[in-house]
Design an enzyme around this catalytic site. Sequence first.
Site, PDB file in Angstrom:
ATOM      1  N   ARG A  40     -41.179  27.958  -9.765  1.00 21.74           N
ATOM      2  CA  ARG A  40     -39.861  28.468 -10.109  1.00 21.74           C
ATOM      3  C   ARG A  40     -38.819  27.416  -9.765  1.00 21.74           C
ATOM      4  NH1 ARG A  40     -42.300  31.406 -12.714  1.00 21.74           N
ATOM      5  NH2 ARG A  40     -42.219  33.687 -12.902  1.00 21.74           N
ATOM      6  N   ASP A  77     -41.658  21.477 -14.367  1.00 19.69           N
ATOM      7  CA  ASP A  77     -41.833  22.367 -15.510  1.00 19.69           C
ATOM      8  C   ASP A  77     -40.821  23.507 -15.467  1.00 19.69           C
ATOM      9  OD1 ASP A  77     -43.251  23.279 -17.877  1.00 19.69           O
ATOM     10  OD2 ASP A  77     -43.994  24.932 -16.631  1.00 19.69           O
ATOM     11  N   GLU A  94     -32.387  27.154 -15.759  1.00 28.07           N
ATOM     12  CA  GLU A  94     -33.047  27.076 -17.060  1.00 28.07           C
ATOM     13  C   GLU A  94     -32.701  28.235 -17.988  1.00 28.07           C
ATOM     14  OE1 GLU A  94     -37.472  28.921 -16.689  1.00 28.07           O
ATOM     15  OE2 GLU A  94     -37.125  27.133 -15.473  1.00 28.07           O
ATOM     16  N   HIS A  98     -40.984  24.915 -19.007  1.00 30.56           N
ATOM     17  CA  HIS A  98     -41.658  26.115 -18.501  1.00 30.56           C
ATOM     18  C   HIS A  98     -42.862  26.480 -19.369  1.00 30.56           C
ATOM     19  CE1 HIS A  98     -40.683  29.783 -15.793  1.00 30.56           C
ATOM     20  NE2 HIS A  98     -41.977  29.711 -16.005  1.00 30.56           N
TER      21      HIS A  98
END
Length: 334
Positions: free
Chosen positions: A233, A257, A262, A294
């Site tokens: 996260r 990632d 985001e 992600h």
Amino acid sequence: MEILAFGVQADEKPLIEKAFAGHHDVRCLDVFLTEDTAPIAAGHEIISTSVNADLGGRVLQTLAAGGTQMIAQRSTGFNNIDLRVAERLGLTIARVSYYSPYSVAEFAWTLAMAVNRRIVRAGNRTRDFDFRLDGLMGRDLRGRTVGVLGTGKIGEAFTRIAHGFGMRLLGWDVAENPACVDLGMEYVDKDRLFAEADLISLHVPLLPATQHIIGADALRMMKDDAILVNSSRGGLIDTDALVSELRAGRFAGVGLDVYEAEAGLFFLDKSLEAVTDDTLARLVTFPNVVVTSHQAYYTVDAVGQIVGTTVQNVLDYREGRRSENVLVPAPLAT
């Protein structure tokens, strides 16, 4: 009954439609659930949401007012949901408590190897027929130290791969994982892990206690040539502090990632728009940083399991059953 699914990716849509076939009709939307899109759910008792859905208090109130009673989130994380408001409104909230840990663990290693061996830079060069090796030198991982923050199912899978590389294993978690201990992992405090690890990978959930677990102090403790990977996260890392350290020339590589801001960016095409997030814009300019959107979970195996569990969560709700996936149960009939 029609289930309304928000934030459905093109690759995900046929899997969802096939999984729900014979149970319920499902309508897939590519728009994400936000305050602006929440009214679309009016008249739908059950909706399904993606990991970046806004399920804050205002959205939940709009959903409840429109007749929604059950929300099936297609993810393990639920930091985007105001569970207290959901409980007060009498909503049932379910998630996917388990799916293939290998999808995320393998992708975390993909990021680690990409920044270690400068894969993105090398690929861009050869596309321009530039075959020089200058600036592409990486290092062997065998014999070096890996630090794993969070040794649950994903952390364990990541550790098994590290063990295959022949690395020294350091771990931190609230409880030790016997499988990791059997692999030779030594559990240590965070400060020692930060100081000794050549590669650090994050596999803890985002909770108040883990928010910015990688902050300015933690970053300063790390080796100047460390590799940092986050496939969990975005809020686990203080991104502004990370950018400051990168500007100072630190770290051999950073693979991300996820990103703490985001929402409203990831899963969307922003290529024709002006970039308004100065921190992200600066972050992606560093040659030793790789940012992906992600996608660590995004394998046919993992998404198939996520969709299958989501269908089962809906069936459980319809038939009055509760499972470990339910975060907020509906009131029992009296």
